[in-house]
Design a protein around this motif. Structure first.
Motif, PDB file in Angstrom:
ATOM      1  N   ALA A 940       0.055  -3.328  -1.325  1.00 51.06           N
ATOM      2  CA  ALA A 940       0.772  -2.916  -0.116  1.00 51.06           C
ATOM      3  C   ALA A 940       1.676  -4.036   0.387  1.00 51.06           C
ATOM      4  N   THR A 944       5.719  -3.977   0.767  1.00 49.64           N
ATOM      5  CA  THR A 944       6.401  -4.292   2.025  1.00 49.64           C
ATOM      6  C   THR A 944       7.588  -5.212   1.784  1.00 49.64           C
ATOM      7  N   TYR A 954      10.721   2.688   4.291  1.00 44.49           N
ATOM      8  CA  TYR A 954       9.336   2.219   4.264  1.00 44.49           C
ATOM      9  C   TYR A 954       8.509   2.928   5.339  1.00 44.49           C
ATOM     10  N   THR A 955       9.103   3.079   6.525  1.00 49.31           N
ATOM     11  CA  THR A 955       8.413   3.757   7.625  1.00 49.31           C
ATOM     12  C   THR A 955       8.178   5.222   7.297  1.00 49.31           C
ATOM     13  N   MET A 958       5.303   5.433   4.932  1.00 51.67           N
ATOM     14  CA  MET A 958       4.069   5.155   5.669  1.00 51.67           C
ATOM     15  C   MET A 958       3.633   6.370   6.478  1.00 51.67           C
ATOM     16  N   ARG A 959       4.584   7.029   7.153  1.00 51.93           N
ATOM     17  CA  ARG A 959       4.246   8.227   7.936  1.00 51.93           C
ATOM     18  C   ARG A 959       3.685   9.324   7.039  1.00 51.93           C
ATOM     19  N   VAL A 986      -1.993   2.671   2.482  1.00 49.91           N
ATOM     20  CA  VAL A 986      -1.231   2.937   3.708  1.00 49.91           C
ATOM     21  C   VAL A 986      -1.795   2.172   4.896  1.00 49.91           C
ATOM     22  N   MET A 989      -0.291  -1.096   4.668  1.00 51.50           N
ATOM     23  CA  MET A 989       1.138  -0.950   4.982  1.00 51.50           C
ATOM     24  C   MET A 989       1.347  -0.921   6.493  1.00 51.50           C
ATOM     25  N   LEU A 990       0.455  -0.235   7.195  1.00 49.02           N
ATOM     26  CA  LEU A 990       0.549  -0.180   8.653  1.00 49.02           C
ATOM     27  C   LEU A 990       0.366  -1.566   9.262  1.00 49.02           C
ATOM     28  N   TRP A 993       3.468  -3.461   8.679  1.00 44.97           N
ATOM     29  CA  TRP A 993       4.550  -2.909   9.518  1.00 44.97           C
ATOM     30  C   TRP A 993       4.449  -3.442  10.937  1.00 44.97           C
TER      31      TRP A 993
END
Length: 1425
Positions: A940, A944, A954-955, A958-959, A986, A989-990, A993
């Protein structure tokens, strides 16, 4: 090029004008509808022909004759463009605002009307097409994602209904595409695809396509888009608009934009410039209106466009563009780009990238590894192909005007009538021009487009407040005037004798059935066949035949009965009659004769049944004798007076037929009110004697019980013979004259209460007039004890017990009070001691911290740069730590392959930008068992960095993955566990983020209080002794890191001479500090203005003590080190007898002690195994006591040690009180919504709220846990425990132990669970028990405050992310990340290939082939690809 010669034959039919030749016909009244407010939009339902008007504050529903059927009021409403709907009292600027209709669309499939207005930020609603006053859907609480139209009156909005496929399996969704100019209070989404139904997590009117380049570009507003028309054809959506070039030139240019109807990413969005030119110049440059296309040639559809000129506003023109020419030119410019046709300056030959600040070449597809693209292979574009595109001016589609005119043309409508194309043009001067052959005539000023009635039957003109049909053939009353119109719409219908459209003439297709100019002549009808016509086909319905007065109305079943009618208007007649059957419900003669005479029912002797009179051959004149079938009851007493029911048949027709009833010769009373015809009657028997009715007295024999309480209520059972002689109503039971309630016919009775003595009483049973004595019963007496005996017997023991209890209680209370006072005094003494210590320590700390914080500006706080920050957050926890390849940035690639690898990695980057590929890639990896949690975290983090250049994408990824994770937890797991750990890609990833989005917030707001807290802890810890070996300190917040011995020490102020220079620096040290600890404190003070990474290390300097003219090198271990048995103590300043104000010199050494220390460590390890010397500093470990000491009272020593450790826990309170202000400041900086809240936090929290509301099993506590897991636990706890992630500092183990306690307190404050603390609870929990409730309220208020904030739009979030990408991406090791990501692709290559081959979307984009080609290039393989 589309030239004038191609248009010549159209010009012949289009250059002349016609509206009305005969002015008298135009003067006749038209059907019209007037609105009290301005009309903005007009649409029509093609199925029903209804007209819908969008006016200011109103929606009108009209029929084809412009008669109002329904209306709906849309305004005014309380609103303000600066407020976010729903409008509440918090919007102080709200006022009554008119609702200007911006968009009106008919969705026939769902029978709804899409209505979008200017209030509430352009929110839309759905109305019923049949009754517009019926609102099917409206919601103003869904947020910015549902804002469709604009709040500004001058900004135009167009739209078209379409279909959209989404999901797996694919679902066909109804949507509408919207084109909108830029408004000051609007988002900058030029094109958007809006849902007309809820779908999974998406709501109605939400934008289902996210294409940041077209929708969220910060440059869009300067193009000044003016949309005029939208339509769809053959799988494509077209938008017609004008805009500027985005430069300083404000001149507008007209474009038609096309995209595929099935394109869910707008990859096919391409703009084509349209020129309406004269003499080679694009004279008419600005589109005003466009017409729905008509067919001028076979299979060729044409777009009619009205233009104006920026240079000369008094001139306008009509130009026509065949749709085939538009599509052909679009394919040419797209094909040129896909083939990589470039100019000498490496810029594309035919296109450019609109709405972008990029200046590099975009059409370099053919040079990319292994990819060959053309417009036929990718008719709707692809994610790896350039988009959006716009044609350069030299590739514009240019035509010459078909018609020009002085003055402003504002509207156009086109129809094909009888193979003649007719164009209707509206002007700003009030003229409507029918472009065909003849001139036009003036009408009211036209402000909006023209609209045809269903199937082009009528043309409607929208003026300021009126809708009028232009075509009015019916106004001509004779053939000559109709033909003289020379209008392609109007002709004379010969057989009907009226002026009509050809489609309205019943036999108009027949020869000479419909006469139209210019060559037809009128005819006269002299005769017609047949001479007669059906009444039904005339308009004289009241004279047509009918039937009336039917007779008879009653018809018996089974008998043929003639019916008579009087005739008149027979087709309208409805006869009501009754069929009946005599035998139903009339089983015997009496019932039959009791029937109403109108039915004619008789008792027939031959059939012995009740039938219709005419069907019976022999009617029975008199009914048979009565027949008795049952008597209830069968027994009765001799005295009589009981109720008897006699059942049977033929027992009379009416109650008067019963003349006399006797039983055993004795008369009975007839109960007439209970008589039932023929079947039953009741009698009151006075004395009965009958063969079927037995007379006999009952014989009561026994009663039980014979005793009972005087209060009554006892159930008495009477047994005997013939007790069923009478019914329940005839039986009564008495005890001493008191009646009893008979509850069963078997003579069980309940006795009433009666005050009486205990004497014997008689039990009497009555049957009718008979009376029988059953026996004697009596009330039972109780043996009662006198009260003068009872009272003392009860009270004396009670008083004794109370006295003893009071004595014991007072004794215990006095003892407890003494103990309480004693404990209270101890606590007060302890509290006073701790208070004094905290006050003193805090005062000292604040004074000393002033030196550190007085000049602590942002420049002096050692913040890490963005790359180092992300490297440490993403990769420092990895197994290689600081040596990770992502931190070093070093790849071992041969120089001769570097160019090929770089090119292949760029291709791999393009592949990762395919959402289809990336989702398959991640799913495949997570399905592998060996892809463990550590691998997921590392993968992850690599992802990123690799996608940092496109954080919007990327967002989006992730969503998508988060939504899948939510579905999994909500439906198959405990939702509260989601996001708790980094068990999936994920979740990490969050975390990354959040780290990216909050970096600037750390620097601007939360960084300073965090740094002060860190420095305060470090300073306070170093004020007291710190055991260098056990990593325990006197001053700490962590009980496990507390130094459990009272070490004697003195504070020394050493004078440091740095090198041979004149500068001297005073440094505070302790005489119990090791030499390394002294070095650290000296370095910290001397190099305090440098970040930690730029300071010399402890091993790189030597410390020399100069007590006189000679010097002595100090070290932790030397030959003078003290030994205690097998233990060797580290040297301290006290060991060397260094005094206060001593002179120490810190100097760099050429050769560090590293090799010596390594050898020393190895030697110590070997010595430990051989039970040689062991090293300690202040305290030896408790489990390493000497054997001799262990043998002497080991249990006592351990107990003593434990007791002493507990005593020193008060130091935790002292440390906590000293640091409290710094802890509170940090918590407030993180949990305060009064200052700026990072947009990412608001955006993500709104996302969680939105998803939670879509699932019924997600409560407020679960939402709270999700938010806590995503932000405080995932980011803030990580930063709090690791200050070196954001600052260039060194965190020792002792400082880390105290930071962990504060981090745990922060975690406890974020949970909803109430922690019940006891004496057995950890000291760390007890330490902040008092403050936890305050911190919990801070967290709750923080979450509530964020929920009440104005939403962060997708546009604003994407703009913010794009800025982060632009500012920092170049600093990151993107190529290294791509290379490391490919290692995962290579390791799980077969699984990824299989996943892509099973995915139809991946197959259509040739993702498998592209991955194979990249693998061949990166791994230097020779393949047949």
């Amino acid at each position: 090029m589309f030239s004038l010669s191609e248009m010549a034959w159209w010009c012949v039919v289009a250059l002349l004008m016609l509206l009305c030749m005969d002015h008298s016909s135009c003067d006749q009244p038209h059907a019209q509808f007037s609105s009290q407010t301005d009309i903005n939009t007009v649409v029509q339902d093609p199925r029903t022909g209804r007209i819908y008007l969008g006016a200011v504050n109103n929606i009108y529903q009209l029929d084809a004759r412009l008669q109002k059927e329904s209306a709906y009021t849309t305004g005014p409403r309380m609103d303000n463009p600066s407020c976010t709907p729903p409008i509440t009292n918090l919007c102080t600027e709200a006022k009554n605002m008119n609702n200007i209709n911006k968009l009106l669309l008919v969705n026939s499939d769902s029978n709804t009307l899409v209505v979008c207005g200017s209030i509430f930020r352009g929110i839309c609603s759905l109305l019923n097409l049949s009754h517009v006053d019926n609102v099917i859907y409206f919601s103003d609480s869904k947020g910015e994602k549902t804002y469709v139209a604009t709040t500004e009156e001058t900004v135009s909005v167009v739209g078209v209904i379409s279909r959209f496929k989404k999901g797996e399996p694919e679902q066909n969704l109804t949507v509408f595409l919207v084109g909108k100019g830029y408004g000051g209070s609007d988002s900058s989404k030029l094109i958007s695809t809006r849902l007309l139904q809820d779908y999974q997590e998406l709501v109605r009117f939400e934008n289902v396509v996210e294409a940041s380049t077209v929708q969220a570009s910060p440059f869009v507003q300067r193009y000044l888009h003016d949309f005029r028309h939208a339509f769809k054809d053959s799988g494509h959506i077209y938008f017609l608009f004008s805009r500027t070039t985005g430069s300083s030139d404000s001149r507008k240019i007209t474009f038609v934009a096309r995209l595929c109807e099935s394109d869910d990413h707008y990859y096919s969005y391409t703009e084509l410039q349209l020129n309406c030119s004269t003499n080679g110049e694009n004279t008419y440059n600005k589109v005003q209106s466009a017409a729905p296309y008509g067919e001028l040639k076979a299979n060729d559809k044409v777009l009619f466009v009205v233009f104006s000129s920026d240079e000369d506003s008094s001139m306008s023109a009509l130009c026509m563009y065949p749709l085939s020419s538009i599509n052909r030119r679009l394919e040419e410019v797209i094909e040129s780009c896909y083939r990589g046709e470039l100019l000498s300056d490496d810029k594309p030959k035919s296109v450019y990238s609109p709405y972008s600040s990029k200046t590099e070449a975009i059409c370099n597809t053919k040079r990319e590894v292994g990819v060959c693209a053309d417009v036929f292979s990718y008719p709707c574009g692809a994610e790896f192909l350039p988009s959006p595109l716009a044609s350069k001016p030299e590739y514009a589609l240019t035509v010459s005007p078909a018609y020009t005119r002085k003055g402003m043309l504002t509207a156009v409508a086109v129809a094909v009538e009888n193979e003649n194309t007719v164009g209707f043009l509206g002007t700003s001067q009030g003229e409507v021009i029918k472009v065909s052959y003849f001139e036009g005539t003036a009408l009211e000023i036209i402000k909006r487009p023209l609209q045809f009635l269903n199937h082009l039957d009528h043309l409607y003109i929208t003026t300021s407040k009126t809708v009028i049909p232009v075509q009015a053939c019916e106004q001509e009353t004779n053939c000559n005037s109709c033909v003289k119109l020379r209008d392609p719409y109007c002709g004379w219908c010969v057989l009907e004798g009226r002026c009509t459209r050809k489609t309205e003439c019943g036999r108009g297709e027949e020869k000479n059935g419909w006469l139209w100019s210019p060559n037809q002549q009128c005819v006269t009808i002299q005769a017609f066949e047949p001479p007669n016509i059906s009444c039904k086909k005339t308009k004289q319905q009241e004279k047509c035949p009918q039937f009336e007065n039917a007779d008879p109305l009653l018809i018996p079943v089974g008998y043929k009965t003639p019916i008579q009618f009087e005739g008149k208007n027979l087709e309208k007649y409805m006869v009501r009659m009754v069929l009946y059957n005599c035998s139903v419900g009339r089983e015997d003669c009496s019932l039959c004769k009791n029937a109403d005479e109108k039915y004619g029912c008789v008792w027939c002797a031959t059939t012995r049944s009740c039938i219709y009179r005419d069907r019976c051959t022999e009617e029975l004149p008199q009914c048979p004798d009565p027949s008795i079938t049952d008597i209830v009851p069968r027994y009765g007493p001799m005295n009589g007076s009981i109720l008897v029911t006699i059942k049977g048949s033929n027992l009379g027709i009416k109650k008067e037929d019963i003349k006399r009833i006797t039983v055993a010769g004795m008369p009975c009373v007839h109960k007439a009110e209970k008589y039932s015809v023929s079947t039953r009657y009741y009698v009151h028997n006075l004395m009965a004697s009958c063969a079927e009715f037995h007379v006999g007295d009952p014989i009561p024999e026994k009663v039980h019980p014979i005793r009972g309480p005087a209060q009554g209520g006892t159930v008495i059972t009477i047994t005997g013979q013939y007790l069923d002689t009478a019914s329940k109503e005839d039986i009564s039971v008495q005890v001493a004259g008191v009646p009893c309630e008979v509850i069963l016919e078997e003579s069980r009775s309940r006795r009433q209460r009666r005050d009486t003595s205990s004497e014997t009483m008689e039990l009497v049973v009555k049957f009718g007039h008979g009376e029988w004595n059953v026996g004697s019963v009596q009330y039972e007496k109780k043996n009662e004890v006198p009260l003068f005996i009872i009272i003392p017997a009860v009270l004396l023991p009670m008083l004794f017990f109370i006295a003893v209890s009071v004595y014991c209680y007072r004794r215990k209370s006095q003892q407890a009070e003494r103990e309480y006072e004693k404990v209270k005094q101890q606590l007060e003494s302890l509290e006073e001691s701790v208070r004094d210590r905290c006050k003193k320590e805090f005062t000292d700390l604040m004074i000393e911290m002033e030196d550190h914080t007085s000049d602590m500006s942002e420049a002096r706080i050692p913040f890490l740069d963005y790359k180092t920050y992300t490297d440490r957050v993403f990769f420092l926890p990895s197994k290689d730590g600081a040596n990770d390849v992502m931190i070093t940035g070093k790849l071992d690639i041969p120089e001769n392959r570097r160019a090929i690898v770089d090119q292949a990695l760029n291709q791999f980057s393009n592949l990762l930008n395919s959402k289809t590929f990336l989702i398959n890639f991640i799913r495949t990896l997570e399905s592998q068992q060996e892809f463990n949690a550590r691998s997921k975290v590392y993968f992850a983090s690599l992802l990123t960095v690799a996608l940092h250049g496109k954080l919007e994408y990327y967002t989006d990824i992730m969503r998508t993955l988060l939504l899948e994770l939510m579905e999994e937890y909500i439906h198959s797991k405990n939702p509260k566990l989601m996001l708790r750990r980094s068990e999936t890609v994920v979740e990490r990833m969050l975390c990354n983020w959040m780290s990216i989005c909050l970096y600037q917030f750390l620097k601007d707001s939360a960084g300073e209080p965090l740094y002060k807290l860190f420095k305060a802890i470090k300073h306070q810890v170093e004020k007291g002794p710190v055991d260098a070996k056990m990593k325990k300190a006197k001053y700490t917040l962590n009980d496990t890191g507390l130094l459990g011995d009272d070490v004697e020490y003195f504070v020394l102020v050493s004078v440091l001479v740095h090198g041979e220079g004149p500068d001297v620096t005073p440094v505070k040290v302790l005489n119990c500090d090791t030499i390394s600890q002294v070095k650290e404190k000296i370095i910290e003070q001397v190099y305090r203005n440098l970040p930690y990474s730029q300071r010399p290390t402890v091993d790189s300097v030597a410390l020399e003590w100069r007590p006189g003219s000679t010097g002595q090198i100090l070290s932790d271990l030397d030959l003078t080190s003290q030994k205690e048995g097998r233990w060797k103590r580290l040297n301290t300043l006290a060991h060397y007898n260094v005094r206060d104000n001593a002179t120490l010199v810190l100097s760099r050494v050429l050769h560090t002690q590293q090799s010596f220390d390594q050898n020393q460590d190895s030697h110590e390890e070997r010595s430990a195994l051989l039970e040689d010397d062991k090293v300690f500093h202040l305290v030896r470990p408790a489990d390493e006591l000497d054997d001799v000491k262990s043998k002497r009272g080991s249990m006592k020593d351990k107990a003593t040690t434990k007791a002493i450790t507990e005593i020193y826990l008060t130091r935790l309170l002292s440390m906590k009180g000293t640091l409290q202000q710094f802890v509170d400041d940090f918590f407030r900086s993180v949990l305060c919504t009064g200052t700026v809240v990072p947009p990412a936090v608001k955006y993500f929290f709104d996302f969680l709220d939105e998803q939670a509301h879509k699932h019924e099993n997600v409560d407020e506590e679960t939402i709270h846990i999700w938010k806590t897991n995503s932000l405080p636990l995932r980011f803030w706890v990580n930063i709090l425990k690791n200050p070196h992630f954001i600052f260039d500092v060194h965190v020792t183990e002792v400082v880390d132990a105290s930071l962990s306690v504060i981090a745990q307190t922060f975690m406890d404050a974020c949970t909803k669970t109430e922690h019940k603390l006891t004496r057995e609870s950890p000291s760390n929990k007890l330490l902040y028990a008092k403050e936890i409730s305050t911190y919990k309220k801070m967290v709750d208020d923080y979450y509530k405050g964020i929920r009440q904030m104005v939403s962060v739009s997708d546009q604003d979030m994407n703009t913010h992310l794009a800025e982060v990408s632009r500012s920092h991406t170049e600093k990151l090791n993107t190529q290294v990340a791509l290379h490391q990501l490919y290692q995962y692709a290579s390791k799980y290559y077969d699984g990824i290939i299989s996943s892509l081959e099973e995915d139809p979307a991946a197959q259509s984009k040739q993702l498998t082939l592209r991955l194979q080609q990249i693998a061949a290039a990166l791994e230097n393989k020779v393949t047949d690809l």
